[in-house]
Motif scaffolding. Sequence first.
Motif, PDB file in Angstrom:
ATOM      1  N   PHE A  22       0.869  -1.184   0.000  1.00  9.98           N
ATOM      2  CA  PHE A  22       0.000   0.000   0.000  1.00  9.98           C
ATOM      3  C   PHE A  22       0.903   1.230   0.000  1.00  9.98           C
ATOM      4  O   PHE A  22       1.785   1.351   0.859  1.00  9.98           O
ATOM      5  CB  PHE A  22      -0.907  -0.018   1.232  1.00  9.98           C
ATOM      6  CG  PHE A  22      -1.832   1.169   1.330  1.00  9.98           C
ATOM      7  CD1 PHE A  22      -3.039   1.178   0.654  1.00  9.98           C
ATOM      8  CD2 PHE A  22      -1.498   2.277   2.104  1.00  9.98           C
ATOM      9  CE1 PHE A  22      -3.902   2.263   0.740  1.00  9.98           C
ATOM     10  CE2 PHE A  22      -2.349   3.364   2.201  1.00  9.98           C
ATOM     11  CZ  PHE A  22      -3.560   3.355   1.519  1.00  9.98           C
ATOM     12  N   GLU A  23       0.688   2.117  -0.956  1.00 13.18           N
ATOM     13  CA  GLU A  23       1.505   3.316  -1.088  1.00 13.18           C
ATOM     14  C   GLU A  23       0.766   4.509  -0.495  1.00 13.18           C
ATOM     15  O   GLU A  23      -0.424   4.722  -0.770  1.00 13.18           O
ATOM     16  CB  GLU A  23       1.818   3.599  -2.558  1.00 13.18           C
ATOM     17  CG  GLU A  23       2.547   2.484  -3.283  1.00 13.18           C
ATOM     18  CD  GLU A  23       4.011   2.393  -2.886  1.00 13.18           C
ATOM     19  OE1 GLU A  23       4.566   3.408  -2.395  1.00 13.18           O
ATOM     20  OE2 GLU A  23       4.598   1.299  -3.046  1.00 13.18           O
ATOM     21  N   HIS A  24       1.503   5.297   0.302  1.00  8.67           N
ATOM     22  CA  HIS A  24       0.922   6.525   0.844  1.00  8.67           C
ATOM     23  C   HIS A  24       2.033   7.542   1.076  1.00  8.67           C
ATOM     24  O   HIS A  24       2.996   7.270   1.808  1.00  8.67           O
ATOM     25  CB  HIS A  24       0.184   6.261   2.172  1.00  8.67           C
ATOM     26  CG  HIS A  24      -0.235   7.525   2.874  1.00  8.67           C
ATOM     27  ND1 HIS A  24      -1.298   8.288   2.454  1.00  8.67           N
ATOM     28  CD2 HIS A  24       0.303   8.172   3.953  1.00  8.67           C
ATOM     29  CE1 HIS A  24      -1.423   9.335   3.251  1.00  8.67           C
ATOM     30  NE2 HIS A  24      -0.466   9.292   4.169  1.00  8.67           N
ATOM     31  N   ASP A  25       1.885   8.682   0.422  1.00 12.74           N
ATOM     32  CA  ASP A  25       2.791   9.796   0.631  1.00 12.74           C
ATOM     33  C   ASP A  25       4.262   9.378   0.483  1.00 12.74           C
ATOM     34  O   ASP A  25       5.118   9.743   1.295  1.00 12.74           O
ATOM     35  CB  ASP A  25       2.550  10.413   2.014  1.00 12.74           C
ATOM     36  CG  ASP A  25       3.157  11.818   2.136  1.00 12.74           C
ATOM     37  OD1 ASP A  25       3.350  12.467   1.091  1.00 12.74           O
ATOM     38  OD2 ASP A  25       3.432  12.233   3.280  1.00 12.74           O
ATOM     39  N   GLY A  26       4.528   8.573  -0.540  1.00 14.79           N
ATOM     40  CA  GLY A  26       5.897   8.157  -0.817  1.00 14.79           C
ATOM     41  C   GLY A  26       6.401   7.004   0.014  1.00 14.79           C
ATOM     42  O   GLY A  26       7.541   6.562  -0.155  1.00 14.79           O
ATOM     43  N   GLU A  27       5.574   6.480   0.936  1.00 14.24           N
ATOM     44  CA  GLU A  27       5.970   5.351   1.772  1.00 14.24           C
ATOM     45  C   GLU A  27       5.240   4.089   1.304  1.00 14.24           C
ATOM     46  O   GLU A  27       4.100   4.138   0.837  1.00 14.24           O
ATOM     47  CB  GLU A  27       5.620   5.618   3.240  1.00 14.24           C
ATOM     48  CG  GLU A  27       6.374   6.779   3.867  1.00 14.24           C
ATOM     49  CD  GLU A  27       7.832   6.444   4.128  1.00 14.24           C
ATOM     50  OE1 GLU A  27       8.147   5.243   4.280  1.00 14.24           O
ATOM     51  OE2 GLU A  27       8.660   7.379   4.173  1.00 14.24           O
ATOM     52  N   GLY A  31      10.787  -5.954  10.621  1.00 18.00           N
ATOM     53  CA  GLY A  31      11.471  -5.136   9.623  1.00 18.00           C
ATOM     54  C   GLY A  31      10.587  -4.509   8.573  1.00 18.00           C
ATOM     55  O   GLY A  31      11.061  -3.726   7.747  1.00 18.00           O
ATOM     56  N   ASP A  32       9.281  -4.825   8.567  1.00 18.24           N
ATOM     57  CA  ASP A  32       8.351  -4.258   7.583  1.00 18.24           C
ATOM     58  C   ASP A  32       7.400  -3.287   8.271  1.00 18.24           C
ATOM     59  O   ASP A  32       7.009  -3.485   9.430  1.00 18.24           O
ATOM     60  CB  ASP A  32       7.540  -5.361   6.906  1.00 18.24           C
ATOM     61  CG  ASP A  32       8.402  -6.269   6.040  1.00 18.24           C
ATOM     62  OD1 ASP A  32       9.257  -5.740   5.303  1.00 18.24           O
ATOM     63  OD2 ASP A  32       8.213  -7.500   6.119  1.00 18.24           O
ATOM     64  N   GLN A  33       6.997  -2.250   7.539  1.00 19.91           N
ATOM     65  CA  GLN A  33       5.966  -1.327   8.025  1.00 19.91           C
ATOM     66  C   GLN A  33       4.604  -1.860   7.615  1.00 19.91           C
ATOM     67  O   GLN A  33       4.359  -2.118   6.430  1.00 19.91           O
ATOM     68  CB  GLN A  33       6.180   0.066   7.443  1.00 19.91           C
ATOM     69  CG  GLN A  33       7.382   0.806   8.014  1.00 19.91           C
ATOM     70  CD  GLN A  33       7.229   1.079   9.502  1.00 19.91           C
ATOM     71  OE1 GLN A  33       8.075   0.704  10.313  1.00 19.91           O
ATOM     72  NE2 GLN A  33       6.151   1.733   9.883  1.00 19.91           N
ATOM     73  N   TRP A  34       3.749  -2.044   8.591  1.00 26.45           N
ATOM     74  CA  TRP A  34       2.418  -2.604   8.355  1.00 26.45           C
ATOM     75  C   TRP A  34       1.339  -1.578   8.688  1.00 26.45           C
ATOM     76  O   TRP A  34       1.487  -0.763   9.599  1.00 26.45           O
ATOM     77  CB  TRP A  34       2.192  -3.837   9.227  1.00 26.45           C
ATOM     78  CG  TRP A  34       2.834  -5.084   8.713  1.00 26.45           C
ATOM     79  CD1 TRP A  34       4.125  -5.464   8.862  1.00 26.45           C
ATOM     80  CD2 TRP A  34       2.186  -6.112   7.954  1.00 26.45           C
ATOM     81  NE1 TRP A  34       4.353  -6.670   8.257  1.00 26.45           N
ATOM     82  CE2 TRP A  34       3.167  -7.103   7.696  1.00 26.45           C
ATOM     83  CE3 TRP A  34       0.896  -6.314   7.487  1.00 26.45           C
ATOM     84  CZ2 TRP A  34       2.892  -8.265   6.978  1.00 26.45           C
ATOM     85  CZ3 TRP A  34       0.606  -7.469   6.775  1.00 26.45           C
ATOM     86  CH2 TRP A  34       1.600  -8.430   6.524  1.00 26.45           C
ATOM     87  N   LEU A  35       0.235  -1.671   7.968  1.00 26.71           N
ATOM     88  CA  LEU A  35      -0.983  -0.942   8.294  1.00 26.71           C
ATOM     89  C   LEU A  35      -2.070  -1.956   8.617  1.00 26.71           C
ATOM     90  O   LEU A  35      -2.233  -2.953   7.893  1.00 26.71           O
ATOM     91  CB  LEU A  35      -1.447  -0.082   7.117  1.00 26.71           C
ATOM     92  CG  LEU A  35      -0.552   1.078   6.685  1.00 26.71           C
ATOM     93  CD1 LEU A  35      -1.177   1.784   5.482  1.00 26.71           C
ATOM     94  CD2 LEU A  35      -0.326   2.064   7.814  1.00 26.71           C
TER      95      LEU A  35
END
Length: 904
Positions: free
Chosen positions: A13-18, A199-203
């Motif tokens: 999922f892409e948001h604001d360049g992240e 190590g991963d960014q999750w939503l």
Amino acid sequence: MTESDPFGAIREFEHDGETYKMADLTALEEEGLCELDKLPVSIRVLLESVIRNMDGENVTADDVRNAASWEPDVPDVEMPFQPSRVVLQDLTGVPAVVDLAALRSAVDRKDQDPSIVEPEIPCDLVIDHSVQVDYFGDEDAYEKNVELEYERNEERYRSIKWAQQAFDNFEVVPPGTGIVHQVNLEHLGRVVHNREEDGDQWLFPDSLVGTDSHTPMIGGIGVVGWGVGGIEAEAAMLGQPITMGLPEVVGVRLEGDLPEGATATDLVLHLTEKLREVGVVDRFVEFYGPGVENLTVADRATISNMAPEQGSTISMFPVDDKTLEYLELTGRDEDHIELVKEYLEAQGLFGEQDPEFTETVEFDLSTVEPSLAGHKKPHSRIPMGDLDDHFPNLLEEQNVVEADGAAAVEQGLDLDDKVPVTLEDGTDVEIGHGSVLVSAITSCTNTSNPSVMLAAGLLARNAVEKGLDVPDYVKTSLAPGSRVVTAYLEESGLMDYMEELGYSVVGYGCTTCIGNSGPLQDPIEDAIDEHDLWATSVLSGNRNFEARIHPKIAANYLASPPLVVAYGLAGNMDIDLEEEPLGTDDEGEPVYLEDIWPSTDEIHDMVHNSVSPEMFEEKYASVYEGDERWEALDAPTGEVYDWDDESTYIREPPFFQDFPLEEPGVEDIANARCLMTLGDTVTTDHISPAGPFGEDLPAGQWLKERGVEPYEFNTYGSRRGNHEVMMRGTFANVRIENEMLDGKQGGYAKHLPSGEETTVFEASERYRDDDTPLIVMSGEEFGTGSSRDWAAKGTDLLGIRATIAKSYERIYRDNLLGMGVLPLQFEDGEGWEELGLDGTEVFSIEGLDDGLEMNDELTVVAEDDDGETTEFNVTAQVSTPAAVKYIENGGVLHLVLRRLLTEE
């Protein structure tokens, strides 16, 4: 698709360049497993958790299919739910800390690394249940009460502060900050989490369980969360999924708008009454329809807070533009708010929803009228105009007065009589039946809602300007749910008027609503005792069970904050405020409620002009730091708690002493005795120790033997970290009635076969000495009320192996399972009375020797003194595989400990 992601649901999922990872619900729709728009929002949130946590072992692909199979006629399947976080309050949090410390000690005794006992998901403990209203009515009340709070609870607070440094995933909100649910709503709740894992960014959606039954308040901002016992919360903290059956979901379609003069509290009382009639126990409730947009988020949270009183597991609203505005108002980061909207839109979880429900209920907001609830049930609504008829009828029903109002007992008063009392400061007053002795604006139900709090302030201003005052015998208090409430009352200029009427801040915590109302003056208590007065309290809380507010006050009423002030001014509940005056003005002219009630427009303008994001940002900037008192606490340090054998507050519980690694299993219960036979609606207030206690009770005797003077006893709640006190106070409420004792109230039992009458604790000790197992029998709604883990822990420590009831409240039933106590249910139409039992029989529970299965049918054989037997069937209230394992292991924490100690 991969073996670990068979549905291809883990996507970017892409948001604001992240770039983030997410468990995409639309993948299941693509796979044909469900139609998302037909699933209730709460089910979709549960489903996301199952997909995201699928590991092939604890959570499998079949679990995903089960969760996705929800339909109105709910399939009989289970699913493992892992919440994203846990919240605790201190009365239930201290036992959790003690249990975690005891688990570490047990691991240490096995020569293993104690740090393997560590919360696996974030946990916040908010200290809010320990402040008591000893001082009130002046500007120094708060400081004096906080000083006493620390003096009484210093040892407990040191143990909590130890946990804060000992565990990595454990944060503490110190005393004097606010009520757990309001802090949760205004600050802790994220709606959507942005969290790093491996190590991963999750939503993922915010979700939680909490050790207070009013945790569902967070549903006001669209977060799925419900109350559990401390035992179940500890298991969730330690990484155990909550195995649950798919819930039925009731949709409440709201339409219309609230009429002039009606408050969110009035709406709550109507909905609570309505949903109790519908029957929503063990069900989820979701609100939808055109009326939702006419409610502020604070109004929604007020409704969600009362989920336990409604009977539901959760009561939640959709996340919509108003939710985002609330997040902005409460100082949440702008970037996070944008992320919340984009993520939820991608998941189909944002905005108005119209899914399918198990059952639909229609409710028109325009039908709401000013109301109260009482005298001892939060769902017993009384229109305000009916109170003058309700109260005389109540006294007649209770045999306090005759039909003509004359006293029904020799030392009692007639309905309209008053008795003179000289207060401790020399003031002469008169009180009688119906006199309001406690008028308290308290609890998260309403103090989170600026509209009703500012309405109370406006009413107070108008009353002062009319020359009205509160009678001297009324104990007034204001316990805001957060410091923001004080900020906007001061900004509006209304705090001065509140204080002039005696509603000064007494503390930031759950005070009167949980029985921490503090003492009444001795002359008032003496008058109550001498004349059998039915005095009253009025509070803006959510619980009014008998003996909960104060043991001397017989009738308790829930009302909105402005009505709390109004009845405080009137000084009497036996009044029709639609027709009778509150008092007289400076010219002697009558003043009616309508003369001082603020208009809806005036309230809205005051909210708009007085509440700002800056208030929330400032008050929550240092939420975990505490004041100088907290900083000065000299707490233990290290990974393992240093137990003090001389402590009367914090003691190592016996649950894990001499802990065997082998699973004990189950077996038939033979030759058991019944400790108590109970009626309907026996609450956790009746079962779990709460409030003050005296030296004549077993808990007081234990403390006196250790040199503790009665004035130092504090409350049961403050000693929840001491099993010796708590087990002695279980089933010891002054109002509980063991029907084996012919109408006698209090914690008493009959020891058999001797027939001697003694306390519940002393009887249980004698049975323990004889190796006699115990049962308790009860009626409907056994264990209704707050999620008090000691209601189950005390039951276990008294030697009670099983309970048999007509029905259970969910949290108490689950807590019993968590302690390894077997909850059994009579067949429909049966109960101990219907079966002709009186509790003196010898009981055997058969069918366990071959193992326990979900919802097992068991046989109970009761043999009386003449050798006659009564045989009846019961159903084990064990509805999930996890619950079976809890019973087989002697409790959920025993199961967790065995797994920790045997993992390679």
